[in-house]
Design an enzyme around this catalytic site. Structure first.
Site, short mmCIF file in Angstrom:
data_model
loop_
_atom_site.label_atom_id
_atom_site.label_comp_id
_atom_site.label_asym_id
_atom_site.label_seq_id
_atom_site.Cartn_x
_atom_site.Cartn_y
_atom_site.Cartn_z
N HIS A 255 0.81 -1.22 0.00
CA HIS A 255 0.00 0.00 0.00
C HIS A 255 0.85 1.28 0.00
O HIS A 255 0.63 2.19 -0.78
CB HIS A 255 -0.93 0.04 1.21
N LYS B 173 0.08 0.28 13.65
CA LYS B 173 -1.17 -0.14 14.27
C LYS B 173 -1.21 0.46 15.68
O LYS B 173 -0.19 0.82 16.24
CB LYS B 173 -1.23 -1.66 14.34
C1 BG6 Z 1 -4.61 -4.79 4.81
C2 BG6 Z 1 -3.71 -5.19 5.93
O1 BG6 Z 1 -3.98 -4.97 3.57
O2 BG6 Z 1 -4.95 -3.41 4.94
C3 BG6 Z 1 -4.36 -4.90 7.28
O3 BG6 Z 1 -3.45 -6.58 5.82
C4 BG6 Z 1 -4.79 -3.47 7.36
O4 BG6 Z 1 -3.47 -5.20 8.34
C5 BG6 Z 1 -5.64 -3.10 6.14
O5 BG6 Z 1 -5.54 -3.30 8.55
C6 BG6 Z 1 -5.95 -1.64 6.11
O6 BG6 Z 1 -6.86 -1.39 5.09
P1 BG6 Z 1 -7.84 -0.15 5.13
O7 BG6 Z 1 -8.57 -0.21 3.83
O8 BG6 Z 1 -8.72 -0.35 6.34
O9 BG6 Z 1 -6.98 1.05 5.28
#
Ligand code: BG6
Length: 500
Positions: free
Chosen positions: A248, A348
């Site tokens: 991401h 987190k």
């Molecule tokens: C996921 C991760 O790809 O993205 C998670 O594995 C994380 O750990 C999540 O919580 C976050 O996604 P979003 O869309 O809630 O920002």
């Protein structure tokens, strides 16, 4: 010639989605609500075949009930009985282990019997089943059995390091062509992430200022309030680096830094992103230690609730050195960005769920203002708020009313919901639609994934030489330990205060 939606939908008649790992969480939380939303919006055909494939001993009827329940529980849209009945009427469950032969023959039998033209395989299983599934699909010619198209959607994590990603790549490519493969990074499905390119390339005023001449540095933050939850089994060997950074964060960086594509087509956009990823300054192990900072959450309060330390979470090794917070400084060594640091951070159990990209502009010369800028060291910051409070803010200095020239920071603000009277839709709605329509723009290409891992692997090498027995701990509900601030302050910069 461009197809309109009616053409696209008519081409989707007699299409099946085969979901591997259909009994899991992803199917009920994300996939089924997204398919339902697409159905209500008339963006997929009425005759869709949903085939679930998993180990549990379920029946077609039970699977249908689970889907209905998923719509009731997880969809934002109103529950419409007729729609649900119609959408799930062609639901079939195949009970099979992923390496067992019979299950794959059954898929082929169904495709032939129902005269299915197109098939979308969706891997919603844990990654340790990917090899078996892909190999079996190849062995059974499932990849060629439909007369129309066959595609495969693969969820992250896509490998766990460069070597495993390359292995997975070569296996997938023995069975599927690159244009059949849709690798998910769900951040690309987010409306506000797509808006990065629109903001940059559909407006005249930002792009000329989007380079090393004007930008001092860029901060990309993906903050979460949640902890590891029930996913320790996976997270312990992943950490933020594999879970968020390698995918991401690096995608957000690529979209922020890329050049304008020649067209909004899958290859043109991805060609530009991969150039950014390849231009990342390759760090030596020693440089990795200078340019990364990791930590782990301790106990504390998040949203006024007491939460456990990472080491006390179920399934976590009490001596774990898995990082739940990571800050990194990266350089894109190309003509546009040379010398501009990109600070990325994710963690987190931080105080607030918030994803944003902040472009910090350089300070102007200040002799006119007695060398002082009371609006801050460099008041011009363009903040792309990606979630949850979606919008864009530009801060700048303005004259405070009064007899002296005093500067105060003020804002221009765009709010997604106020302007468009709707919340940004769920990423999976767009991603499933695009996989069905055959548009891979919002999916990562093979060379991107490999470039992302190549850079991430260098970080692993740096971390290996400094075998840590413990990591700095931050109190849950704070923005990381002191070291996280020192990490950026060493360069005379500060993390943006997300409340501003
Ligand atoms: C996921 C991760 O790809 O993205 C998670 O594995 C994380 O750990 C999540 O919580 C976050 O996604 P979003 O869309 O809630 O920002």
């Amino acid at each position: 010639m461009k197809m309109n939606n009616v053409d696209k939908i008519s081409k989707l008649q007699q299409t099946a989605i085969v979901i591997f790992g259909v009994t899991g969480d992803l199917t009920k939380r994300k996939l089924i609500p997204a398919i339902y939303e697409l159905y209500l919006a008339g963006r997929i055909p009425k005759e869709l075949y949903l085939i679930g494939f998993a180990r549990r001993s379920w029946t077609d009827d039970h699977l249908r009930e689970v889907f209905i329940d998923a719509v009731k529980t997880y969809s934002d849209k109103d529950y419409q009985e007729t729609a649900v009945n119609e959408l799930f009427k062609n639901t079939t469950y195949i009970e099979s282990t992923f390496e067992k032969q019979a299950g794959y023959d059954q898929i082929n039998k169904l495709i032939n019997e129902k005269k299915i033209k197109n098939v979308l395989f969706y891997l919603a299983t844990p990654p340790d089943s990917y090899d078996d599934i892909i190999q079996s699909l190849g062995n059974h010619n499932n990849n060629h059995v439909a007369p129309g198209w066959t595609r495969i959607v693969i969820e992250k994590p896509y490998g766990s390091d460069l070597e495993s990603a390359k292995k997975l790549e070569s296996l997938v490519h023995t069975v599927f062509e690159e244009n059949q493969i849709y690798r998910i990074d769900h951040y690309l499905g987010k409306e506000t992430v797509q808006n990065i390119l629109v903001l940059r390339f559909a407006n005249g005023i930002f792009e000329p200022l989007w380079n090393r001449r004007y930008v001092d540095h860029v901060q990309i933050t993906v903050a979460e309030t949640v902890g590891v939850g029930t996913r320790a089994g996976y997270y312990e060997s992943a950490g933020v680096i594999r879970d968020m950074f390698q995918n991401h964060l690096m995608q957000l960086l690529a979209l922020t830094a890329m050049e304008a594509p020649v067209a909004f087509s899958a290859d043109c956009v991805r060609d530009e992103k991969v150039k950014v990823l390849r231009a990342l300054k390759p760090y030596s192990p020693e440089e990795v230690l200078e340019n990364t900072f990791r930590a782990q959450y301790g106990s504390g309060y998040v949203n006024h609730e007491r939460v456990k330390a990472y080491k006390d979470e179920d399934g976590v090794d009490p001596l774990s050195v898995t990082e739940t917070f990571l800050a990194a400084k990266l350089y894109v060594e190309n003509w546009r960005w040379s010398g501009v640091p990109f600070y990325l951070r994710s963690g987190k159990r931080l105080p607030k769920r918030m994803t944003e990209i902040a472009i910090h502009y350089k300070q102007v010369p200040l002799p006119l203002f007695n060398w002082q800028n009371t609006a801050g060291d460099a008041p011009n910051v363009l903040v792309l708020r990606l979630q949850p409070d979606e919008g864009i803010t530009l801060t700048f200095g303005a004259k405070m009313p009064g007899p002296v020239n005093q500067i105060a920071p003020v804002k221009m603000d765009f709010d997604y919901e106020t302007s468009f009277h709707s919340k940004a839709p769920e990423a999976y709605v767009r991603l499933i639609q695009d996989a069905l329509y055959g548009d891979a723009t919002l999916f990562t290409r093979s060379d991107e994934v490999i470039a992302q891992w190549a850079f991430t692997d260098r970080i692993f090498k740096g971390w290996e030489i400094s075998k840590r027995k413990y990591l700095p701990v931050y109190e849950a509900g704070t923005w990381g330990p002191l070291g996280a601030d020192q990490f950026i302050q060493g360069n005379n910069r500060w993390w943006r205060n997300p409340e501003n």
